[in-house]
Write a protein that holds these residues in place. Structure first.
Motif, PDB file in Angstrom:
ATOM      1  N   MET A   1       0.823  -1.200   0.000  1.00  0.00           N
ATOM      2  CA  MET A   1       0.000   0.000   0.000  1.00  0.00           C
ATOM      3  C   MET A   1       0.867   1.264   0.000  1.00  0.00           C
ATOM      4  O   MET A   1       0.588   2.189  -0.742  1.00  0.00           O
ATOM      5  N   ARG A   2       1.945   1.282   0.833  1.00  0.00           N
ATOM      6  CA  ARG A   2       2.825   2.448   0.889  1.00  0.00           C
ATOM      7  C   ARG A   2       3.515   2.692  -0.447  1.00  0.00           C
ATOM      8  O   ARG A   2       3.666   3.822  -0.869  1.00  0.00           O
ATOM      9  N   ALA A   3       3.961   1.614  -1.101  1.00  0.00           N
ATOM     10  CA  ALA A   3       4.647   1.749  -2.388  1.00  0.00           C
ATOM     11  C   ALA A   3       3.713   2.359  -3.425  1.00  0.00           C
ATOM     12  O   ALA A   3       4.124   3.191  -4.236  1.00  0.00           O
ATOM     13  N   GLY A   4       2.468   1.968  -3.418  1.00  0.00           N
ATOM     14  CA  GLY A   4       1.498   2.518  -4.354  1.00  0.00           C
ATOM     15  C   GLY A   4       1.258   3.996  -4.117  1.00  0.00           C
ATOM     16  O   GLY A   4       1.190   4.796  -5.052  1.00  0.00           O
ATOM     17  N   LEU A   5       1.164   4.394  -2.852  1.00  0.00           N
ATOM     18  CA  LEU A   5       0.961   5.798  -2.501  1.00  0.00           C
ATOM     19  C   LEU A   5       2.191   6.619  -2.906  1.00  0.00           C
ATOM     20  O   LEU A   5       2.061   7.701  -3.469  1.00  0.00           O
ATOM     21  N   PHE A   6       3.378   6.090  -2.635  1.00  0.00           N
ATOM     22  CA  PHE A   6       4.603   6.778  -3.024  1.00  0.00           C
ATOM     23  C   PHE A   6       4.656   6.961  -4.535  1.00  0.00           C
ATOM     24  O   PHE A   6       5.021   8.023  -5.026  1.00  0.00           O
ATOM     25  N   GLY A   7       4.280   5.942  -5.277  1.00  0.00           N
ATOM     26  CA  GLY A   7       4.271   6.023  -6.733  1.00  0.00           C
ATOM     27  C   GLY A   7       3.312   7.091  -7.239  1.00  0.00           C
ATOM     28  O   GLY A   7       3.643   7.851  -8.151  1.00  0.00           O
ATOM     29  N   VAL A   8       2.150   7.166  -6.658  1.00  0.00           N
ATOM     30  CA  VAL A   8       1.161   8.173  -7.052  1.00  0.00           C
ATOM     31  C   VAL A   8       1.683   9.570  -6.733  1.00  0.00           C
ATOM     32  O   VAL A   8       1.578  10.488  -7.556  1.00  0.00           O
ATOM     33  N   LEU A   9       2.290   9.750  -5.557  1.00  0.00           N
ATOM     34  CA  LEU A   9       2.839  11.057  -5.186  1.00  0.00           C
ATOM     35  C   LEU A   9       4.006  11.444  -6.093  1.00  0.00           C
ATOM     36  O   LEU A   9       4.121  12.602  -6.491  1.00  0.00           O
ATOM     37  N   ALA A  10       4.860  10.489  -6.424  1.00  0.00           N
ATOM     38  CA  ALA A  10       5.990  10.755  -7.321  1.00  0.00           C
ATOM     39  C   ALA A  10       5.486  11.155  -8.711  1.00  0.00           C
ATOM     40  O   ALA A  10       5.997  12.094  -9.318  1.00  0.00           O
ATOM     41  N   LEU A  11       4.500  10.458  -9.209  1.00  0.00           N
ATOM     42  CA  LEU A  11       3.932  10.788 -10.517  1.00  0.00           C
ATOM     43  C   LEU A  11       3.291  12.180 -10.503  1.00  0.00           C
ATOM     44  O   LEU A  11       3.462  12.954 -11.436  1.00  0.00           O
ATOM     45  N   PHE A  12       2.584  12.492  -9.431  1.00  0.00           N
ATOM     46  CA  PHE A  12       1.970  13.811  -9.297  1.00  0.00           C
ATOM     47  C   PHE A  12       3.041  14.900  -9.260  1.00  0.00           C
ATOM     48  O   PHE A  12       2.913  15.939  -9.910  1.00  0.00           O
ATOM     49  N   GLY A  13       4.129  14.679  -8.505  1.00  0.00           N
ATOM     50  CA  GLY A  13       5.233  15.642  -8.439  1.00  0.00           C
ATOM     51  C   GLY A  13       5.875  15.831  -9.799  1.00  0.00           C
ATOM     52  O   GLY A  13       6.166  16.963 -10.208  1.00  0.00           O
ATOM     53  N   TRP A  14       6.114  14.730 -10.514  1.00  0.00           N
ATOM     54  CA  TRP A  14       6.687  14.826 -11.867  1.00  0.00           C
ATOM     55  C   TRP A  14       5.756  15.634 -12.765  1.00  0.00           C
ATOM     56  O   TRP A  14       6.192  16.496 -13.503  1.00  0.00           O
ATOM     57  N   PHE A  15       4.455  15.342 -12.681  1.00  0.00           N
ATOM     58  CA  PHE A  15       3.478  16.027 -13.529  1.00  0.00           C
ATOM     59  C   PHE A  15       3.482  17.530 -13.268  1.00  0.00           C
ATOM     60  O   PHE A  15       3.387  18.325 -14.195  1.00  0.00           O
ATOM     61  N   LEU A  16       3.617  17.949 -12.027  1.00  0.00           N
ATOM     62  CA  LEU A  16       3.605  19.375 -11.697  1.00  0.00           C
ATOM     63  C   LEU A  16       4.906  20.082 -12.062  1.00  0.00           C
ATOM     64  O   LEU A  16       4.885  21.184 -12.601  1.00  0.00           O
ATOM     65  N   PHE A  17       6.060  19.451 -11.758  1.00  0.00           N
ATOM     66  CA  PHE A  17       7.332  20.157 -11.822  1.00  0.00           C
ATOM     67  C   PHE A  17       8.256  19.744 -12.964  1.00  0.00           C
ATOM     68  O   PHE A  17       9.110  20.528 -13.368  1.00  0.00           O
ATOM     69  N   LEU A  18       8.137  18.541 -13.483  1.00  0.00           N
ATOM     70  CA  LEU A  18       9.092  18.042 -14.470  1.00  0.00           C
ATOM     71  C   LEU A  18       8.456  17.530 -15.752  1.00  0.00           C
ATOM     72  O   LEU A  18       9.112  16.884 -16.568  1.00  0.00           O
ATOM     73  N   ARG A  19       7.177  17.827 -15.942  1.00  0.00           N
ATOM     74  CA  ARG A  19       6.483  17.413 -17.165  1.00  0.00           C
ATOM     75  C   ARG A  19       7.111  18.142 -18.352  1.00  0.00           C
ATOM     76  O   ARG A  19       7.358  19.340 -18.299  1.00  0.00           O
ATOM     77  N   PRO A  20       7.410  17.430 -19.440  1.00  0.00           N
ATOM     78  CA  PRO A  20       8.038  18.088 -20.594  1.00  0.00           C
ATOM     79  C   PRO A  20       7.115  19.099 -21.265  1.00  0.00           C
ATOM     80  O   PRO A  20       5.895  19.031 -21.158  1.00  0.00           O
ATOM     81  N   GLY A  21       7.741  20.043 -21.967  1.00  0.00           N
ATOM     82  CA  GLY A  21       7.021  21.118 -22.626  1.00  0.00           C
ATOM     83  C   GLY A  21       5.960  20.646 -23.595  1.00  0.00           C
ATOM     84  O   GLY A  21       4.891  21.244 -23.693  1.00  0.00           O
ATOM     85  N   PHE A  22       6.215  19.560 -24.324  1.00  0.00           N
ATOM     86  CA  PHE A  22       5.215  19.099 -25.295  1.00  0.00           C
ATOM     87  C   PHE A  22       3.958  18.575 -24.620  1.00  0.00           C
ATOM     88  O   PHE A  22       2.928  18.412 -25.272  1.00  0.00           O
ATOM     89  N   LEU A  23       4.011  18.341 -23.297  1.00  0.00           N
ATOM     90  CA  LEU A  23       2.816  17.967 -22.539  1.00  0.00           C
ATOM     91  C   LEU A  23       2.298  19.144 -21.713  1.00  0.00           C
ATOM     92  O   LEU A  23       1.506  18.980 -20.808  1.00  0.00           O
ATOM     93  N   GLY A  24       2.785  20.354 -22.036  1.00  0.00           N
ATOM     94  CA  GLY A  24       2.344  21.546 -21.340  1.00  0.00           C
ATOM     95  C   GLY A  24       3.100  21.836 -20.058  1.00  0.00           C
ATOM     96  O   GLY A  24       2.708  22.701 -19.286  1.00  0.00           O
ATOM     97  N   GLY A  25       4.177  21.141 -19.819  1.00  0.00           N
ATOM     98  CA  GLY A  25       4.943  21.328 -18.590  1.00  0.00           C
ATOM     99  C   GLY A  25       6.097  22.294 -18.738  1.00  0.00           C
ATOM    100  O   GLY A  25       6.357  22.826 -19.817  1.00  0.00           O
ATOM    101  N   PRO A  26       6.831  22.502 -17.639  1.00  0.00           N
ATOM    102  CA  PRO A  26       7.908  23.485 -17.629  1.00  0.00           C
ATOM    103  C   PRO A  26       9.281  22.939 -18.009  1.00  0.00           C
ATOM    104  O   PRO A  26      10.219  23.706 -18.178  1.00  0.00           O
ATOM    105  N   ALA A  27       9.431  21.646 -18.145  1.00  0.00           N
ATOM    106  CA  ALA A  27      10.762  21.046 -18.286  1.00  0.00           C
ATOM    107  C   ALA A  27      11.112  20.706 -19.725  1.00  0.00           C
ATOM    108  O   ALA A  27      10.252  20.434 -20.550  1.00  0.00           O
ATOM    109  N   GLY A  28      12.405  20.749 -19.976  1.00  0.00           N
ATOM    110  CA  GLY A  28      12.961  20.259 -21.223  1.00  0.00           C
ATOM    111  C   GLY A  28      13.949  19.156 -20.893  1.00  0.00           C
ATOM    112  O   GLY A  28      14.545  19.148 -19.809  1.00  0.00           O
TER     113      GLY A  28
END
Length: 98
Positions: A1-28
């Protein structure tokens, strides 16, 4: 259960801060090509780049030039006249002034 929650939080963090520009994010994402930034970056390293409000002496920056993207360090200059850049493994500054 903890691993799943960590994975969801990591994905959410990536989506907010490290999503590539072609997906509308700030990162290259850049794969380093060549030895000009050794020993800081090596060929085939993956560099994640984010635009900043300000740049300073010593910052590693990525910028477009005719024929591709260069990732080098700021060694002088200013925002008005353009920055002087150079690869860490180079003796002379670049001809470009980003």
């Amino acid at each position: 259960m903890r691993a799943g929650l960590f994975g969801v939080l990591a994905l959410f963090g990536w989506f907010l801060f490290l999503r590539p520009g072609f997906l509308g994010g700030p990162a290259g994402y850049i794969i380093v090509s060549g030895p000009s930034m050794e020993p800081t970056l090596y060929e085939k390293d993956l560099a994640v780049v984010l635009a900043q409000d300000e740049y300073a002496l010593g910052d590693v920056v990525a910028f477009r030039v005719e024929g591709g993207i260069v990732i080098h360090r700021i060694v002088g200059g200013d925002p008005q006249a353009g920055y002087i850049t150079r690869g860490d493994n180079r003796e002379f500054p670049d001809m470009w002034r980003p």
